[in-house]
Write an enzyme that holds these catalytic residues in place. Structure first.
Site, PDB file in Angstrom:
ATOM      1  N   TYR A  73      11.907  -7.367 -94.308  1.00  0.00           N
ATOM      2  CA  TYR A  73      12.849  -8.488 -94.203  1.00  0.00           C
ATOM      3  C   TYR A  73      13.311  -8.905 -95.591  1.00  0.00           C
ATOM      4  O   TYR A  73      14.504  -9.127 -95.821  1.00  0.00           O
ATOM      5  CB  TYR A  73      12.173  -9.653 -93.489  1.00  0.00           C
ATOM      6  N   SER A  97      18.376 -15.686 -97.582  1.00  0.00           N
ATOM      7  CA  SER A  97      17.111 -16.375 -97.328  1.00  0.00           C
ATOM      8  C   SER A  97      16.466 -16.679 -98.674  1.00  0.00           C
ATOM      9  O   SER A  97      16.791 -16.038 -99.686  1.00  0.00           O
ATOM     10  CB  SER A  97      16.180 -15.486 -96.497  1.00  0.00           C
TER      11      SER A  97
END
Length: 258
Positions: free
Chosen positions: A150, A137
């Protein structure tokens, strides 16, 4: 690496970005395409198969948090088609309220799948080389306060992928490791930023982040399919706001063996 005639596995292929990438990959005339997912969507699998009858599509119910599930699923692929040419690790969740599950799916499961799959692809063992694409990401490149857990999982994916994608390993195994970093994309994962943040204090900035310009999953999926074919060992790519760009990370330290 062209995918025509190749055997490809997509872990998490029935999610939003994953499924859009699957549709793009079906145009590549793969020999076989294995979709591993905890989701059971038979209509989506049928729709994929209808896109290209030349490619045989298989679905496997898959639990990335289980080593036995990983081992069994990969062994089944080898029993059916002998070789694995591409492995895409795309399973992921965003729920900072459950740190253990976040790490087990986003990082530990990805590591276990890679470590189980790479020897099966190793040209010095029973494989013929290939490519592993790990989906991280943009939050694996830069911190994001509302989604600290995350971020930690995706920073872990980045560190693992860069380590196992070292030229030393590639020159031995013939397996390239590429990292793909989506930016904010219109998926349920993005919506979770606004409701499953790290602290109560995070609410305000998470809502602001939710208003950031996004991209369509179709665009991100097309970028992912492009990266799979790049076969560039050590490559890191960002897909953000409709643009695909290569990233050159800043190097602060290198092991002396280089």
């Amino acid at each position: 690496m062209g995918l025509s005639g190749k055997n490809v596995i997509f872990v998490g292929g029935l999610g939003f970005i994953g499924y859009e990438a699957c549709k793009q990959l079906m145009a590549k005339n793969m020999a076989s395409f294995f979709v591993f997912d905890v989701l059971d969507k038979p209509e989506d699998i049928k729709a994929l198969q209808a896109l290209n009858p030349k490619t045989k599509v298989y679905y496997t119910k898959f639990d990335i948090t289980s080593k036995q599930s990983i081992k069994s699923a990969l062994a089944d692929v080898v029993s059916k088609v002998k070789y694995i040419d591409a492995l895409i690790n795309g399973a992921g969740i965003l729920t900072d309220l459950n740190v253990e599950l976040t790490m087990n799916i986003n990082l530990i499961g990805l590591i276990n799948t890679t470590l189980e799959g790479l020897p099966l692809m190793d040209k010095n063992k029973q494989g013929r080389g290939g490519v592993i694409v790990n989906i991280a990401s943009v939050l694996g490149l830069e911190p994001c306060p509302p989604a600290a857990a995350y971020c930690a999982s995706k920073f872990g994916v980045m560190g693992f992928s860069r380590s196992i994608g070292d030229p030393y390993y590639y020159n031995i195994t013939g397996v390239a490791v590429v990292t793909f970093c989506p930016g904010l994309t219109e998926t349920p994962l993005k919506n979770n930023i606004g409701s499953k943040y790290t602290f109560e204090y995070s609410k305000k900035i998470s809502e602001e982040l939710n208003n950031t310009k996004t991209q369509k999953p179709e665009v991100c999926g097309a970028h992912l399919a492009q990266v799979v074919e790049s076969h560039e060992n050590g490559g890191i790519y960002i897909s953000n706001q409709g643009t695909l760009a290569k990233v050159t990370p800043t190097v602060y330290w290198q092991p002396t063996y280089h």
